[in-house]
Design a protein around this motif. Structure first.
Motif, PDB file in Angstrom:
ATOM      1  N   GLY A   1       6.173  -1.150   0.393  1.00 25.45           N
ATOM      2  CA  GLY A   1       6.812  -0.605   1.587  1.00 25.45           C
ATOM      3  C   GLY A   1       6.033  -0.907   2.852  1.00 25.45           C
ATOM      4  N   LEU A   2       4.716  -0.736   2.809  1.00 24.65           N
ATOM      5  CA  LEU A   2       3.896  -0.959   4.006  1.00 24.65           C
ATOM      6  C   LEU A   2       3.799  -2.439   4.359  1.00 24.65           C
ATOM      7  CD1 LEU A   2       1.007   1.618   3.414  1.00 24.65           C
ATOM      8  CD2 LEU A   2       2.944   1.804   4.993  1.00 24.65           C
ATOM      9  N   SER A   3       3.600  -3.300   3.350  1.00 21.86           N
ATOM     10  CA  SER A   3       3.479  -4.731   3.637  1.00 21.86           C
ATOM     11  C   SER A   3       4.818  -5.312   4.100  1.00 21.86           C
ATOM     12  CB  SER A   3       2.957  -5.490   2.418  1.00 21.86           C
ATOM     13  OG  SER A   3       3.786  -5.279   1.288  1.00 21.86           O
ATOM     14  N   SER A  32      11.827   1.295  -0.673  1.00 20.80           N
ATOM     15  CA  SER A  32      10.431   1.232  -0.232  1.00 20.80           C
ATOM     16  C   SER A  32      10.311   0.413   1.053  1.00 20.80           C
ATOM     17  CB  SER A  32       9.553   0.606  -1.322  1.00 20.80           C
ATOM     18  OG  SER A  32       9.554   1.392  -2.493  1.00 20.80           O
ATOM     19  N   LEU A  82       8.656   4.011   8.921  1.00 23.57           N
ATOM     20  CA  LEU A  82       7.395   4.717   9.199  1.00 23.57           C
ATOM     21  C   LEU A  82       6.527   3.936  10.182  1.00 23.57           C
ATOM     22  CD1 LEU A  82       6.426   6.026   5.631  1.00 23.57           C
ATOM     23  CD2 LEU A  82       7.227   7.368   7.593  1.00 23.57           C
ATOM     24  N   LEU A  83       6.393   2.636   9.990  1.00 22.30           N
ATOM     25  CA  LEU A  83       5.558   1.836  10.891  1.00 22.30           C
ATOM     26  C   LEU A  83       6.170   1.742  12.290  1.00 22.30           C
ATOM     27  CD1 LEU A  83       4.334  -1.063   8.564  1.00 22.30           C
ATOM     28  CD2 LEU A  83       3.085   0.967   9.312  1.00 22.30           C
ATOM     29  N   GLY A 136       9.296   1.922   4.611  1.00 21.70           N
ATOM     30  CA  GLY A 136       8.081   1.359   5.182  1.00 21.70           C
ATOM     31  C   GLY A 136       8.276   0.901   6.619  1.00 21.70           C
ATOM     32  N   SER A 140       3.797  -8.899   0.166  1.00 21.31           N
ATOM     33  CA  SER A 140       4.860  -8.060  -0.400  1.00 21.31           C
ATOM     34  C   SER A 140       5.548  -8.757  -1.575  1.00 21.31           C
ATOM     35  CB  SER A 140       5.883  -7.688   0.680  1.00 21.31           C
ATOM     36  OG  SER A 140       6.567  -8.831   1.163  1.00 21.31           O
ATOM     37  N   LEU A 187       4.331   2.045  -2.607  1.00 26.25           N
ATOM     38  CA  LEU A 187       3.791   2.332  -1.277  1.00 26.25           C
ATOM     39  C   LEU A 187       3.301   1.048  -0.615  1.00 26.25           C
ATOM     40  CD1 LEU A 187       2.790   4.281   0.932  1.00 26.25           C
ATOM     41  CD2 LEU A 187       0.681   4.551  -0.392  1.00 26.25           C
ATOM     42  N   LEU A 188       2.565   0.229  -1.362  1.00 22.01           N
ATOM     43  CA  LEU A 188       2.034  -1.009  -0.802  1.00 22.01           C
ATOM     44  C   LEU A 188       3.148  -2.004  -0.464  1.00 22.01           C
ATOM     45  CD1 LEU A 188      -1.113  -1.601  -3.069  1.00 22.01           C
ATOM     46  CD2 LEU A 188      -1.039  -0.738  -0.713  1.00 22.01           C
ATOM     47  N   GLY A 202       7.163  -3.527   5.356  1.00 23.68           N
ATOM     48  CA  GLY A 202       7.438  -2.832   6.615  1.00 23.68           C
ATOM     49  C   GLY A 202       6.843  -3.568   7.796  1.00 23.68           C
ATOM     50  N   TRP A 203       5.569  -3.977   7.669  1.00 28.92           N
ATOM     51  CA  TRP A 203       4.948  -4.734   8.759  1.00 28.92           C
ATOM     52  C   TRP A 203       5.609  -6.102   8.911  1.00 28.92           C
ATOM     53  CZ3 TRP A 203       2.551  -3.944  13.005  1.00 28.92           C
ATOM     54  CH2 TRP A 203       2.000  -5.034  13.695  1.00 28.92           C
TER      55      TRP A 203
END
Length: 295
Positions: A74-76, A184, A191-192, A188, A166, A71-72, A78-79
């Motif tokens: 993907g989010l990092s 991921s 979603l963002l 990510g 990431s 998850l982390l 992703g941004w």
């Protein structure tokens, strides 16, 4: 077999450098016809997600049980990708990339916090060289403190920070395979990218009027992102870190040439000097990896 694997790994990293050094251009073309960076990112990464789910159904199943690190990542990541796209649409390509390549500075910090790696003298040298390059590049006496001067430059800075995070998280998540990490990342970004469109649904309206060649660009970028993400993940896994960093820096060469010929952008001597310091810090950061591997 080893030589062939190494050649494939280097080719994967080079393909990543070339694609990311050129990808700003089709995103700008889409922006000019009303497709925002968030919307184009959403569509292109949905293409990558769809391909990933279709070709790696087992990886999609595994990602649901991969834990918080996936998850982390993907989010990092992703941004990183979303902010990069927004930055190259709005700002000067080379300034965006050079601010992005402050990532060795952030990597030293995150590696210390998350992996308990002590920077040492070499690590502090990377920090000093990165910050020194940023100060030289951004210094404008009339503006006061040498900070990014517009939204694109702040986005580029944040993209480099999240890129470093990431990468450190990917090193920490050694139990996750390439397919899970890639999925991921794609999810990510998707979603963002969706968040601003949910906030302002009117941003999606230009898709209805988009010409067929615009849809082809979106499809082409999505397929390219799918392939290059897998290639880069493979390259990182099979190439010494110091060599990988040198290869990644080829992106700056591609971006410098493409931004000059496609957008008529050029840099001042001061910006080139600051950029050279940042590139030197990136090259030198590879020696940190070599030291840690030898410990």
């Amino acid at each position: 077999m080893v030589a062939k694997q190494k050649m494939l790994a280097v080719s994967g990293l080079l393909s990543g450098a070339v694609i990311w050094g050129l990808i700003w251009y089709p995103y700008r073309l889409l922006s000019e016809v009303g497709i925002s960076g968030a919307l184009s990112s959403l569509v292109t990464y949905l293409v990558a997600v769809a391909l990933g789910v279709a070709l790696f159904p087992a990886a999609f199943s595994r990602i649901r049980h991969a834990g918080y690190l996936a998850l982390l990542i993907g989010l990092s990541a992703g941004w990183t990708n979303l902010a990069y796209v927004l930055a190259v649409i709005q700002g000067e390509v080379m300034r965006v990339l050079l601010l992005f390549y402050l990532s060795p500075f952030w990597t030293v910090i995150f590696a210390h916090l998350l992996l308990r790696e002590k920077p040492g003298a070499a690590g502090y040298g990377v920090i000093a060289m990165s910050l020194g390059g940023a100060v030289v590049m951004l210094w404008r006496p009339e503006f006061g403190l040498p900070l990014p001067q517009n939204q694109a430059e702040w986005l580029a800075l944040s993209a480099g920070l999240m890129f470093a995070l990431s990468n450190v998280l990917a090193r920490k998540a050694h139990n996750l395979d390439i397919q899970v990490k890639s999925l991921s990342i794609w999810i990510g970004v998707g979603l963002l990218s969706l968040l601003p469109i949910l906030w302002a649904p009117s941003m999606a309206q230009p898709l209805a009027a988009l010409a067929w060649n615009g849809w082809l660009w979106l499809l082409f970028i999505g397929v390219a992102i799918f392939g290059v993400t897998l290639a880069v993940q493979f390259g990182i896994s099979h190439t010494p870190a110091n060599q990988a960093i040198v290869i990644f820096l080829f992106e700056l060469v591609v971006a410098a040439i493409s931004s000059y010929f496609l957008a008529g952008e050029s840099m001042s001597l001061q910006e080139w000097l600051g950029g050279a310091m940042i590139v030197a810090a990136s090259l030198f950061s590879g020696k940190l990896e070599q030291q840690h591997d030898g410990n």
